[in-house]
Design a protein around this motif. Sequence first.
Motif, short mmCIF file in Angstrom:
data_model
loop_
_atom_site.label_atom_id
_atom_site.label_comp_id
_atom_site.label_asym_id
_atom_site.label_seq_id
_atom_site.Cartn_x
_atom_site.Cartn_y
_atom_site.Cartn_z
N ILE A 3 11.48 -1.60 -5.48
CA ILE A 3 11.00 -0.62 -4.49
C ILE A 3 9.64 -1.11 -4.03
O ILE A 3 8.96 -1.84 -4.77
CB ILE A 3 10.91 0.85 -5.02
N THR A 4 9.23 -0.74 -2.82
CA THR A 4 7.97 -1.29 -2.32
C THR A 4 7.09 -0.24 -1.66
O THR A 4 7.57 0.73 -1.07
CB THR A 4 8.22 -2.44 -1.32
N THR A 5 5.77 -0.46 -1.80
CA THR A 5 4.78 0.29 -1.03
C THR A 5 3.96 -0.70 -0.19
O THR A 5 2.82 -0.43 0.16
CB THR A 5 3.84 1.09 -1.95
N GLY A 6 4.51 -1.86 0.10
CA GLY A 6 3.77 -2.95 0.74
C GLY A 6 3.05 -3.72 -0.35
O GLY A 6 3.45 -4.81 -0.73
N GLU A 7 1.96 -3.15 -0.82
CA GLU A 7 1.28 -3.60 -2.03
C GLU A 7 1.10 -2.35 -2.89
O GLU A 7 0.78 -1.28 -2.37
CB GLU A 7 -0.11 -4.18 -1.73
N GLY A 8 1.28 -2.49 -4.19
CA GLY A 8 1.06 -1.34 -5.06
C GLY A 8 1.62 -1.59 -6.44
O GLY A 8 2.36 -2.55 -6.67
N GLY A 9 1.25 -0.72 -7.37
CA GLY A 9 1.75 -0.83 -8.73
C GLY A 9 1.55 0.48 -9.46
O GLY A 9 0.89 1.41 -8.96
N LEU B 120 4.60 10.81 -20.92
CA LEU B 120 4.09 9.66 -20.16
C LEU B 120 3.11 10.09 -19.08
O LEU B 120 3.33 11.08 -18.39
CB LEU B 120 5.24 8.92 -19.47
N GLN B 121 2.06 9.29 -18.90
CA GLN B 121 1.18 9.44 -17.76
C GLN B 121 1.35 8.22 -16.87
O GLN B 121 1.49 7.10 -17.36
CB GLN B 121 -0.27 9.50 -18.21
N ALA B 122 1.32 8.45 -15.56
CA ALA B 122 1.44 7.36 -14.60
C ALA B 122 0.13 7.25 -13.82
O ALA B 122 -0.40 8.26 -13.35
CB ALA B 122 2.60 7.64 -13.65
N VAL B 123 -0.37 6.04 -13.71
CA VAL B 123 -1.63 5.77 -13.00
C VAL B 123 -1.33 4.78 -11.88
O VAL B 123 -0.99 3.62 -12.15
CB VAL B 123 -2.68 5.18 -13.97
N ALA B 124 -1.45 5.25 -10.64
CA ALA B 124 -1.12 4.39 -9.49
C ALA B 124 -2.28 3.43 -9.21
O ALA B 124 -3.45 3.82 -9.27
CB ALA B 124 -0.85 5.25 -8.26
N VAL B 125 -1.92 2.21 -8.90
CA VAL B 125 -2.90 1.17 -8.59
C VAL B 125 -2.43 0.37 -7.39
O VAL B 125 -1.30 0.53 -6.94
CB VAL B 125 -3.12 0.24 -9.81
N ASN B 126 -3.32 -0.48 -6.86
CA ASN B 126 -2.97 -1.18 -5.62
C ASN B 126 -2.19 -2.48 -5.84
O ASN B 126 -1.86 -3.17 -4.88
CB ASN B 126 -4.20 -1.39 -4.74
N SER B 127 -1.91 -2.82 -7.09
CA SER B 127 -1.00 -3.94 -7.40
C SER B 127 -0.63 -3.87 -8.87
O SER B 127 -1.35 -3.25 -9.67
CB SER B 127 -1.63 -5.30 -7.08
N THR C 141 3.06 -0.04 -19.73
CA THR C 141 4.07 -0.75 -18.95
C THR C 141 3.61 -0.71 -17.50
O THR C 141 3.16 0.34 -17.02
CB THR C 141 5.44 -0.07 -19.08
N VAL C 142 3.75 -1.84 -16.80
CA VAL C 142 3.22 -1.93 -15.44
C VAL C 142 4.31 -2.39 -14.49
O VAL C 142 4.94 -3.44 -14.70
CB VAL C 142 2.01 -2.87 -15.38
N PHE C 143 4.53 -1.60 -13.44
CA PHE C 143 5.54 -1.89 -12.41
C PHE C 143 4.85 -2.38 -11.14
O PHE C 143 3.70 -2.01 -10.87
CB PHE C 143 6.34 -0.62 -12.08
N SER C 144 5.58 -3.18 -10.34
CA SER C 144 5.04 -3.69 -9.07
C SER C 144 5.83 -3.11 -7.90
O SER C 144 7.05 -3.02 -7.96
CB SER C 144 5.14 -5.21 -9.02
N PHE C 145 5.10 -2.80 -6.84
CA PHE C 145 5.73 -2.36 -5.59
C PHE C 145 5.39 -3.31 -4.46
O PHE C 145 5.25 -2.93 -3.30
CB PHE C 145 5.29 -0.92 -5.24
N TYR C 146 5.23 -4.59 -4.81
CA TYR C 146 5.03 -5.64 -3.82
C TYR C 146 6.26 -5.68 -2.89
O TYR C 146 7.34 -5.21 -3.23
CB TYR C 146 4.84 -6.98 -4.57
N ALA C 147 6.08 -6.29 -1.72
CA ALA C 147 7.08 -6.24 -0.65
C ALA C 147 8.49 -6.63 -1.09
O ALA C 147 9.47 -6.04 -0.61
CB ALA C 147 6.64 -7.13 0.51
#
Length: 387
Positions: free
Chosen positions: A189-195, A52-59, A179-185
């Motif tokens: 889990i959260t990063t404030g905003e992120g995915g 698997l590769q993971a690509v961080a994004v802002n949402s 597959t896309v995960f959210s780290f919204y508040a």
Amino acid sequence: MSAPFLPFAQPEIGEEEIAEVVDTLRSGWVTTGPKVKRFEQDFAAFLGDPALQAVAVNSATAGLHLALEALGVGPGDEVITTTHTFTATAEVVRYLGADVKLVDIAPATLNIDPAAVAAAITPRTKAIMPVHYAGLAADMPALLDIARRHGLKVVEDAAHALPTTCGGALVGTLGSDATVFSFYANKTITTGEGGMLVTRDAALAQRARTMRLHGMNRDAFDRYTAKVPSWYYEVVAPGFKYNLTDIAAALGIHQLKKAHAFQQRRAEIAAQYDAALAGLPLILPPRAAHGDQHAWHLYVLRLADDAGIERDRFIERLFDAGIGCSVHYIPLHLHPYWRDRYALQPATFPHSQHAYERMLSLPIYTRMGDADVARVVAAVRGVLGAQ
Ligand SMILES: *Cc1c(COP(=O)(O)O)cnc(C)c1O
């Protein structure tokens, strides 16, 4: 009311997160850099699949958009998803000029109904987007089988599903295209905003990395650390501005370490609700299949027909008792944009419509203590006249 208002959701941010953010701020590198790289590596390791590769994004919205873009979804294509979701799942299809085909849910699970998906396939269908609603895995074996038989792509909206398992395997490793995960508040889990977009498809990952930062063929961190001239890059496409910051990744690195403990606390709260609310005129949330794990992003109740109170009034009464609640979701077919764009009628989505009219989400988050859970239970029982 003497007890303070109990909010519907609250993040749990510890001293580790705070120290890591401060370290990032002092480091001089605040945008995409070493902490994003570490968060991506940690995330792939968390899922435990070396392919698997993971690509961080802002949402998560950005991640869903990038996944569909990389799969070539465009004008003339149709993408099938559930009406019982947040608008982000579907709006990204419209960003690309493709059409959304909304389908109904299975009433037992509130997840997209594979039979409805199969019935909605046309020669224009390009992809299926399941949502793991509330943190309960969609029927992925059935959906992947339909996709394989019809040559369709699958992009999972896993905004609720960290960590969720399906057939014993973590969502993210199930064999879809992305597959896309959210780290919204308010997510697990959260990063404030992120995915985070995860995929085993190296070309998809490469395209998403390029498109998350203006269609540039290397990101800023690589530019300033690799051997080729630091100022050189090539623009290969009109990309987007979807990169995650190191400040956000600093939160994510520590939130991820707590993901299993957070899930355990959420599952404990769900079990307390289940035990205390059994026997009332309520339909309790569906459980995960035997041996599987529910992420418990949401605890969704449905009022039984003999509850003697309407949903809206029920939520008002809980509010009066100092308990924050919400509704997940107002189905897409009821929102003006989706309704009018595709001339949608509630009768086409009887299970989603029926569930919507009776559902509410109770507070479920790790900062709730047992006394908070007991307060919610007492309020629910009080409103139902079952003290
Ligand atoms: C929260 C959510 C999203 C969007 O996540 P963001 O990170 O806020 O973009 C997408 N789909 C579902 C089902 C969600 O709940």
